[in-house]
Design a protein around this motif. Structure first.
Motif, mmCIF file in Angstrom:
data_model
loop_
_atom_site.group_PDB
_atom_site.id
_atom_site.type_symbol
_atom_site.label_atom_id
_atom_site.label_comp_id
_atom_site.label_asym_id
_atom_site.label_seq_id
_atom_site.Cartn_x
_atom_site.Cartn_y
_atom_site.Cartn_z
ATOM 1 N N LEU A 61 0.811 -1.219 0.000
ATOM 2 C CA LEU A 61 0.000 0.000 0.000
ATOM 3 C C LEU A 61 0.844 1.268 0.000
ATOM 4 N N ARG A 62 2.159 1.095 -0.107
ATOM 5 C CA ARG A 62 3.110 2.221 -0.160
ATOM 6 C C ARG A 62 2.964 3.170 1.034
ATOM 7 N N VAL A 63 2.864 2.581 2.211
ATOM 8 C CA VAL A 63 2.789 3.385 3.433
ATOM 9 C C VAL A 63 4.187 3.889 3.745
ATOM 10 N N LYS A 64 4.373 5.198 3.684
ATOM 11 C CA LYS A 64 5.682 5.805 3.942
ATOM 12 C C LYS A 64 5.674 6.588 5.247
ATOM 13 N N GLY A 65 4.734 7.523 5.376
ATOM 14 C CA GLY A 65 4.644 8.343 6.581
ATOM 15 C C GLY A 65 3.735 7.705 7.616
ATOM 16 N N LEU A 66 3.995 8.012 8.869
ATOM 17 C CA LEU A 66 3.166 7.477 9.955
ATOM 18 C C LEU A 66 2.592 8.615 10.777
ATOM 19 N N PRO A 67 1.372 8.501 11.216
ATOM 20 C CA PRO A 67 0.445 7.448 10.832
ATOM 21 C C PRO A 67 -0.090 7.687 9.416
ATOM 22 N N THR A 68 -0.476 6.608 8.750
ATOM 23 C CA THR A 68 -1.195 6.707 7.482
ATOM 24 C C THR A 68 -2.589 6.164 7.730
ATOM 25 N N LEU A 69 -3.579 6.957 7.394
ATOM 26 C CA LEU A 69 -4.978 6.591 7.589
ATOM 27 C C LEU A 69 -5.622 6.379 6.223
ATOM 28 N N ILE A 70 -6.299 5.241 6.074
ATOM 29 C CA ILE A 70 -6.934 4.904 4.797
ATOM 30 C C ILE A 70 -8.354 4.427 5.087
ATOM 31 N N ILE A 71 -9.310 4.924 4.306
ATOM 32 C CA ILE A 71 -10.690 4.458 4.438
ATOM 33 C C ILE A 71 -11.040 3.628 3.205
ATOM 34 N N TYR A 72 -11.573 2.438 3.469
ATOM 35 C CA TYR A 72 -12.069 1.557 2.412
ATOM 36 C C TYR A 72 -13.564 1.380 2.585
ATOM 37 N N LYS A 73 -14.246 1.204 1.462
ATOM 38 C CA LYS A 73 -15.657 0.825 1.481
ATOM 39 C C LYS A 73 -15.888 -0.100 0.295
ATOM 40 N N ARG A 74 -16.483 -1.253 0.566
ATOM 41 C CA ARG A 74 -16.724 -2.280 -0.451
ATOM 42 C C ARG A 74 -15.444 -2.643 -1.199
ATOM 43 N N GLY A 75 -14.337 -2.689 -0.475
ATOM 44 C CA GLY A 75 -13.076 -3.126 -1.062
ATOM 45 C C GLY A 75 -12.316 -2.060 -1.823
ATOM 46 N N GLU A 76 -12.852 -0.847 -1.890
ATOM 47 C CA GLU A 76 -12.177 0.221 -2.627
ATOM 48 C C GLU A 76 -11.700 1.312 -1.679
ATOM 49 N N MET A 77 -10.492 1.797 -1.943
ATOM 50 C CA MET A 77 -9.965 2.911 -1.169
ATOM 51 C C MET A 77 -10.725 4.174 -1.572
ATOM 52 N N VAL A 78 -11.306 4.849 -0.577
ATOM 53 C CA VAL A 78 -12.072 6.059 -0.873
ATOM 54 C C VAL A 78 -11.426 7.319 -0.299
ATOM 55 N N TRP A 79 -10.454 7.136 0.615
ATOM 56 C CA TRP A 79 -9.785 8.289 1.230
ATOM 57 C C TRP A 79 -8.464 7.830 1.826
ATOM 58 N N ARG A 80 -7.463 8.700 1.753
ATOM 59 C CA ARG A 80 -6.156 8.374 2.327
ATOM 60 C C ARG A 80 -5.463 9.655 2.760
ATOM 61 N N GLN A 81 -4.807 9.593 3.918
ATOM 62 C CA GLN A 81 -4.096 10.753 4.434
ATOM 63 C C GLN A 81 -2.962 10.282 5.340
ATOM 64 N N SER A 82 -1.817 10.909 5.224
ATOM 65 C CA SER A 82 -0.728 10.635 6.168
ATOM 66 C C SER A 82 -0.655 11.779 7.156
ATOM 67 N N GLY A 83 -0.345 11.460 8.393
ATOM 68 C CA GLY A 83 -0.235 12.487 9.433
ATOM 69 C C GLY A 83 -1.419 12.440 10.371
ATOM 70 N N GLU A 84 -1.276 13.184 11.452
ATOM 71 C CA GLU A 84 -2.304 13.187 12.485
ATOM 72 C C GLU A 84 -3.563 13.905 12.016
ATOM 73 N N GLN A 85 -4.695 13.414 12.479
ATOM 74 C CA GLN A 85 -5.998 14.028 12.202
ATOM 75 C C GLN A 85 -6.743 14.111 13.524
ATOM 76 N N ASP A 86 -7.690 15.044 13.632
ATOM 77 C CA ASP A 86 -8.486 15.095 14.858
ATOM 78 C C ASP A 86 -9.749 14.247 14.678
ATOM 79 N N ALA A 87 -10.347 13.874 15.801
ATOM 80 C CA ALA A 87 -11.497 12.965 15.786
ATOM 81 C C ALA A 87 -12.662 13.525 14.971
#
Length: 98
Positions: A61-87
């Motif tokens: 998945l080519r995860v380079k930076g941490l944390p890397t957050l990825i959202i999947y739905k029905r097997g497809e990646m719909v969103w991806r972001q590296s770095g901290e996010q708030d709730a």
């Protein structure tokens, strides 16, 4: 990897958190992700994936930076972001896919 396919192939959004225990930014996300998981209830899932224990998947998945957050739905990646996010940001993004 077949188990990974089962994890992401769901009707509800699945937020994957790629982290490492030695990475301070990753560990600071743990309480945020607990809040996100409790806010979602059964409308979504939050799954933490340790990059040191899942090197093959992280490389695929080519995860380079941490944390890397990825959202999947029905097997497809719909969103991806590296770095901290708030709730609230994460909950808002996940709600778009519910």
């Amino acid at each position: 990897m077949s188990k990974f396919g089962e994890i992401i192939d769901q009707e509800i959004p699945v937020l994957l958190d790629f982290y490492a225990e030695w990475n301070e930014n990753s560990t600071s996300m743990h309480p945020v992700l607990r809040d996100v998981a409790s806010a979602l209830g059964d409308k979504g899932k939050v799954i933490k994936i340790d990059v040191d224990k899942n090197k093959e998947l992280s490389q695929a998945l080519r995860v380079k930076g941490l944390p890397t957050l990825i959202i999947y739905k029905r097997g497809e990646m719909v969103w991806r972001q590296s770095g901290e996010q708030d709730a609230n940001t994460l909950i808002g993004i996940l709600n778009e896919y519910i």
